[in-house]
Design a protein around this motif. Structure first.
Motif, PDB file in Angstrom:
ATOM      1  N   THR A 328       0.819  -1.210   0.000  1.00 12.09           N
ATOM      2  CA  THR A 328       0.000   0.000   0.000  1.00 12.09           C
ATOM      3  C   THR A 328       0.850   1.255   0.000  1.00 12.09           C
ATOM      4  OG1 THR A 328      -0.041   0.033   2.391  1.00 12.09           O
ATOM      5  CG2 THR A 328      -1.788  -1.185   1.278  1.00 12.09           C
ATOM      6  N   SER A 395      -9.983   5.654  -5.318  1.00  9.47           N
ATOM      7  CA  SER A 395     -10.322   5.732  -3.905  1.00  9.47           C
ATOM      8  C   SER A 395      -9.109   6.186  -3.093  1.00  9.47           C
ATOM      9  CB  SER A 395     -10.803   4.367  -3.408  1.00  9.47           C
ATOM     10  OG  SER A 395      -9.781   3.410  -3.586  1.00  9.47           O
ATOM     11  N   PRO A 397      -6.605   5.727  -0.179  1.00  5.28           N
ATOM     12  CA  PRO A 397      -6.167   4.661   0.720  1.00  5.28           C
ATOM     13  C   PRO A 397      -6.009   5.172   2.142  1.00  5.28           C
ATOM     14  CG  PRO A 397      -4.317   5.492  -0.555  1.00  5.28           C
ATOM     15  CD  PRO A 397      -5.539   6.221  -1.063  1.00  5.28           C
ATOM     16  N   THR A 400      -0.618   4.676   6.053  1.00  3.58           N
ATOM     17  CA  THR A 400       0.122   3.567   6.645  1.00  3.58           C
ATOM     18  C   THR A 400       0.882   4.068   7.860  1.00  3.58           C
ATOM     19  OG1 THR A 400       0.395   2.637   4.444  1.00  3.58           O
ATOM     20  CG2 THR A 400       1.818   1.776   6.182  1.00  3.58           C
ATOM     21  N   GLU A 415      -9.718  -1.432   7.211  1.00  2.00           N
ATOM     22  CA  GLU A 415     -11.157  -1.533   6.984  1.00  2.00           C
ATOM     23  C   GLU A 415     -11.880  -2.057   8.225  1.00  2.00           C
ATOM     24  OE1 GLU A 415     -11.847  -3.952   3.600  1.00  2.00           O
ATOM     25  OE2 GLU A 415     -10.871  -2.584   2.184  1.00  2.00           O
TER      26      GLU A 415
END
Length: 1125
Positions: A328, A395, A397, A400, A415
């Motif tokens: 990610t 979208s 993200p 992190t 999520e």
């Protein structure tokens, strides 16, 4: 210990004199001119430097005076007091009003008698410390003092090149004492037109760029020139005497704490369990005991190992796994990838700046070039007034966390579990300076494609705080592990030495419990006090004339007939039915009957069950009778002329029927209840829908439904409400039956089987999902966090049984929760903190299970690091929930003011305390660049908008959704996504299950992005609009809509024809893919210029001006005006 009152964006601001100071940070002295600047004192007494002022710190709590006389305020010369404290001056600080002396939990969800103040208003100090006035202030940069140069002419306090002051925080701040609440809401105070608003939810572009990278350590944030110093947190030893290190800074390790029993002054934990209420769940000694946050000492570093950023070394078991690249994490510029620690800890000695122009005196553009490569993408300075195209193409993200790769690799899925700040501040005062809310957002029962399930007779938990063993504990050796929440050392049970996955012995750190941040246990017998309950479903149906007229009964009966075999359960599953109009009708479905027997109870004043033993029947044994009843119900009441609705007595009867077992009650209602207990009267004035500044009747008209919900919760009964009506039904009152029993609310305005076919389609799809989705019964959830952090306010549908235990009679995979947190004790000796949510429930198959999620985040000591880790989507979601509470407890205008002030406060803090080079414009870090847009979107959202005609029930339903939907679904409600779909191609498309899914870019929500030659799809969460331009490409009209020209497009088209063309397949594939990403079914409306729905489509154009709301650019100017005051 002095108390640091938490920053509360949801409290009204009012003119008032400041307290003696905000932070217990030692004797702060205003900064003299640069020429007389003194070198930095030892770190233990160093206080970071806001712009010069005569700001005085707060004395110890024992002598704290909440409100000095107004005359003691020394403002800037010639500047009058404003109704909202000037953000350039030291806003006075007033702790929130108190309604509850202890950190009791129920915020909005308070279920015992309602508190006299708003749901999220708590204050833990004694009464004499409570402020006399409701305003809230917090310390930002103080006003300029005559004779002291402005900050732009003084040497910058942090690394000059990256425009951030990484340590604009207090190193020696005294730890705040228990403040059960981070955000309190006090009664509204007059707010001037210029003194705008308090924070509210903003839309969620998460930190769009996580700045960890696939290396052994995150990038160095502070490559500092020798002539600058870095105010860091208090060092563990004396500051170095030489110049700043040029290579790897030495790893600082805290002094090890005692590892023995808890400290002597630790409070013993109260005897609590996580099980359901007495008699209904596990009360065993090791079942969910309450965690006392003050049990153990500070953290202790693990055994020596390689450097893991500036975080504690981990047990040997974690050093064996190579760090996988973080998928990610976006690729970074090579200059941002030195293998150094992310944040230098050692404070550097101050070097007198050289004579001549330094970066502070250079032009902004030149200064930006000096060390630009050392600034992480999340802190890249964005001038919002100049950069229009802020939306990413797809979208957003989740950011992190800046953790070592081996920790990040096993961290919890965002999520399921995410925090508003992915870097946790060391102290409450530092959090207050950032003006950002601290909270968690959970989706604990989410449908997961991969979920490790462990069956074990021994579930390993900390003996002190009852935390479940997880990937972030430390193994001191093979036989001992240290809890990551309270730091107690525990023994490893013999059974845990065996790894069932590898079938090896002696490697406890490789067990699945220690390799997965989300895991589910099948609980042994000590987690139950009674046998797990069966799956029990009771349907309560409105069969009045109004209900039959809508046609919903046919759809319900057919849907249940079609899906009855998919109803979750086992051989013990029970079902029952009650119908009602002015009387209550029961159905005897006892085995042996040739047809269902209807029993009518007309005495609604004293309701009773006519045959208690045969109204709830075993589904497998009586399935044919149940099917007969469902086929005949629409005909039985087809010609009824009964117009009254005795909903209250029907709910009482249903409660009596379900009380012995617990279960799920599904209630279908189509009108305002007007008979018996719980009868309601219309409170809506249609003429006031648009004109009223403040909306009335957002709170319940009666407490009947709330009290009944609490009774239901005590007996493990949850109530789900389906409201299908074209008329006002007082959802504010009826919704309490679901809110406090952990149920759900579904609302279908203007439902009619003929006049509104798109709502019928939505009802059918929602019903299928509702009937067949998994369900957990007699559940409880407890959220634990590392010692020093505390949880004080919950958002969602539940009942707070004890300070940190949520009662969830049913838990479903579509329910979300949020909690607010505060920092009660300084986290100085900690490099990481952890949060753990444990959900104990009974599956539909009768198994007692425990689902555990654990999240690990770094602790930081500088404002720049806090801002770098801000999750703008999570912040928006949490502020939305807080604003709903504020609307109900105070007023809608207060909530709107609060949300606007959330943006003002955080951006002002960033500008004054993080940026070292002041530039013109409205500046934000890249990770918060969407914050003002999301706040504006919330102000225009159905729940909070003014000046637009909005039905009261629709407004209340929007508020319900903001409170209990998971973040991913809430975000589309706040900021819809707009796509151009008349030119879809396969370029960049996804291939899922042999389907090609086009991926058009997301457009800004502005009419300027529309074209009369195109077709545009707007995804607003629960509804989609396909807008067709008047001169739309004829190829799209024929190939996708199947019509020859624009004039032939039907007015009420809600289904796309299935045409055998590439364009049709692409369009339907894309819409289907969007729909598949959520559990509910969004209806589709094809909109022409002449359509009635065009107004709804245009209302979602958030960036455009309307008669009653600012455009996005005007809103930015308004924010800039407030920040520059």
């Amino acid at each position: 210990m002095a108390h640091q009152a938490p920053y509360n964006p949801m409290q009204a601001k009012a003119p008032m004199a400041p307290a003696p100071g905000l932070y217990n940070s030692g004797s702060y002295q205003p900064m003299p001119s640069a020429s007389s600047y003194q070198p930095m004192p030892p770190a233990s007494s160093y206080q970071p430097m806001p712009p010069a002022s005569s700001y005085q710190p707060m004395p110890p709590a024992s002598s704290y005076q909440p409100m000095p006389p107004a005359s003691s305020y020394q403002g800037p010369p010639g500047q009058p007091l404003l109704t909202r404290p000037s953000l350039g001056g030291p806003p006075p600080h007033t702790p929130p009003k108190s309604a509850s002396p202890a950190p009791r939990m129920p915020p909005a969800q308070a279920t015992p008698p309602p508190l006299p103040v708003s749901s999220n208003n708590y204050y833990s100090g004694p009464p004499q410390q409570r402020p006399p006035a409701p305003a809230w202030q917090y310390g930002t940069a103080p006003p300029p003092v005559p004779g002291v140069p402005a900050p732009v002419n003084t040497p910058p306090l942090g690394p000059m090149g990256n425009h951030i002051n990484p340590a604009a925080s207090s190193a020696a701040t005294l730890p705040p004492t228990q403040s059960p609440v981070g955000y309190s809401s006090a009664p509204p105070a007059p707010v001037s037109h210029n003194a705008t608003h308090v924070p509210g939810p903003a839309l969620p572009p998460a930190s769009l760029h996580g700045y960890t990278q696939p290396g052994t350590a995150p990038p160095s944030m502070n490559t500092m020139p020798l002539h600058s110093y870095q105010p860091g947190r208090a060092p563990y030893g004396p500051p170095p005497s030489g110049p700043p290190p040029t290579g790897h800074p030495a790893t600082m390790k805290p002094t090890p704490p005692p590892t023995g029993p808890p400290m002597g002054n630790a409070t013993p934990p109260p005897p609590k369990t996580d099980g359901p209420s007495a008699g209904n769940g596990p009360q065993a000694p090791n079942s969910f005991n309450h965690m006392d946050n003050k049990m153990a000492g500070p953290p202790q570093p693990g055994p020596p190992g390689r450097h893991l950023g500036h975080y504690p070394s981990l047990p040997p078991g974690y050093h064996t796994t190579p760090a996988a690249p973080n998928a990610t994490s976006p690729p970074m510029h090579p200059a941002m990838q030195p293998p150094t620690q992310p944040y230098t800890q050692a404070p550097q000695p101050y070097q007198q700046p050289p004579v001549g122009p330094g970066p502070a005196q250079l032009s902004p553009s030149l200064a930006a070039l000096s060390l630009q490569s050392s600034t992480p993408e999340t802190l890249r300075v964005v001038n919002l007034l100049q950069e229009r195209n802020l939306l990413p193409p797809g979208s957003i993200p989740a950011p992190t966390p800046c953790l070592p790769q081996d920790l990040q690799r096993i961290n919890c899925n965002p999520e399921v579990f995410r925090c508003t700040l992915t870097s946790i501040p060391q102290t409450q005062s530092l959090l207050n300076k950032a003006k950002l809310p601290l909270g968690l957002l959970l989706h604990p029962f989410k449908d997961l494609s991969q979920l490790p399930v462990v069956t074990s007779s021994t579930i390993v938990r900390c003996r002190s705080c009852r935390t479940y063993i997880n990937p972030f504990v430390s193994f001191l050796d093979q036989r001992r592990w240290k809890c990551n929440l309270c730091y107690r050392v525990n023994d490893v049970p013999e059974e845990f030495m065996y790894n069932p996955v590898s079938r090896s012995y002696g490697e406890p750190h490789k067990r699945p419990e220690v390799q997965n941040a989300t895991i589910e246990f099948i609980a042994p017998s000590e987690y139950m006090l009674r046998p797990p309950q069966p799956a029990v479903y009771l349907f309560v149906l409105d069969v009045s004339h109004n209900a039959v007229e809508t046609g919903y009964l046919n759809v319900f009966c057919q849907s249940l007939l079609d899906n009855i075999n998919a109803l979750p359960g086992d051989s013990r599953t029970k079902v029952g039915f009650i119908t009602f109009d002015s009387t209550i009708h029961f159905y005897n479905l006892q085995e042996g009957f040739s047809q269902p027997q209807m029993l009518i109870v007309s005495d609604i004043e004293d309701i009773f069950l006519p045959t208690p033993d045969s109204l709830l029947v075993n589904l497998n044994e009586c399935k044919e009778l149940v099917q007969d009843l469902l086929k005949s119900l629409p005909h039985i009441f087809g010609k009824t002329m009964e117009t009254q609705s005795a909903l209250g007595p029907a709910l009482q009867a249903a409660f009596k029927l379900l009380s012995p077992t617990g279960g799920r009650m599904s209630v279908f209602q189509t009108q305002l209840p007007n008979l018996g207990v719980g009868a309601l009267k219309s409170r809506e004035d249609p003429n006031q829908r648009a004109s009223a500044k403040d909306i009335q009747h957002l709170s319940p008209a009666t407490d009947f439904y709330k009290k009944l919900a609490l009774d239901c919760s005590g007996q493990q009964v949850a109530v789900d409400l389906f409201l299908l009506s074209a008329q006002y039904c007082d959802l504010a009152s009826l919704g309490c039956i679901s809110r406090y029993s952990a149920g759900s609310v579904y609302y279908y305005p203007s439902y009619h089987h003929q006049h509104n076919p798109s709502q019928v389609e939505r009802f059918q799809k929602d019903l299928k999902r509702y009937i067949t989705r998994k369900i957990g019964f007699e559940a409880v959830m407890r959220i634990r966090c590392t010692k020093g952090l505390s949880i004080h306010t919950f958002h969602g549908n539940f009942f707070v049984r004890s300070t940190d235990l949520l009662s969830l009679p049913n838990v479903n995979p579509d329910a979300g929760f949020a909690v607010q947190m505060s920092i009660e004790e300084n986290l100085v000796d900690m490099q990481v903190v952890s949060f753990q949510a444990a959900l104990l429930y009974t599956s539909s198959k009768g198994e007692r299970r425990i689902r555990v999620h654990t999240l690990c985040l770094p602790v930081v000591n500088s404002l720049s690091d806090i801002f770098a880790g801000a999750d703008v989507q999570a912040i928006a979601g949490l502020l939305a929930s807080m604003a709903v509470d504020r609307s109900v407890s105070a007023s809608l205008s207060d909530a709107r003011d609060a949300m606007t002030n959330a943006a003002i406060d955080s951006l002002a803090s960033y500008r004054q305390s993080v940026l070292t080079i002041q530039q013109p414009g409205l500046l934000a870090p890249a990770c918060l660049r969407l914050f003002p847009l999301l706040i504006l979107a919330l102000l225009k959202q159905k729940a909070f908008r003014t000046g637009t005609s909005t039905r009261l029930d629709e407004r209340v339903f929007a508020m319900c959704q903001l409170k209990y939907q998971p973040l991913a679904y809430v975000m589309l409600m706040i900021h819809p996504a707009l796509y151009r779909v008349d030119d879809l191609t396969d370029e960049g498309a996804l291939n899922i299950s042999e389907r090609t899914i086009p991926q058009p870019g997301v457009l800004q929500l502005s009419v300027e992005k529309l074209s009369r030659e195109g077709a545009f799809l707007m995804d607003a969460g629960s509804v989609m609009y396909l807008w067709i331009g008047r001169n739309c490409n004829p190829n799209f009209l024929t190939q996708v809509l199947g019509v020859p020209n624009y004039a032939a497009v039907p007015q009420n088209l809600y289904l796309l024809p299935e045409l055998d063309t590439a364009e049709s397949q692409r369009t339907r594939a894309f819409i289907g893919w969007l729909r598949d990403q959520r559990p509910f079914f969004p209806t589709l409306h094809v909109v022409r210029d002449e359509s009635q729905l065009k107004a709804n489509f245009m209302q979602n154009m958030i960036e455009d001006r309307t008669e009653s709301a600012l455009s996005y650019y005007e809103f930015l100017l308004h924010l800039q005006q407030q920040i520059s005051k």
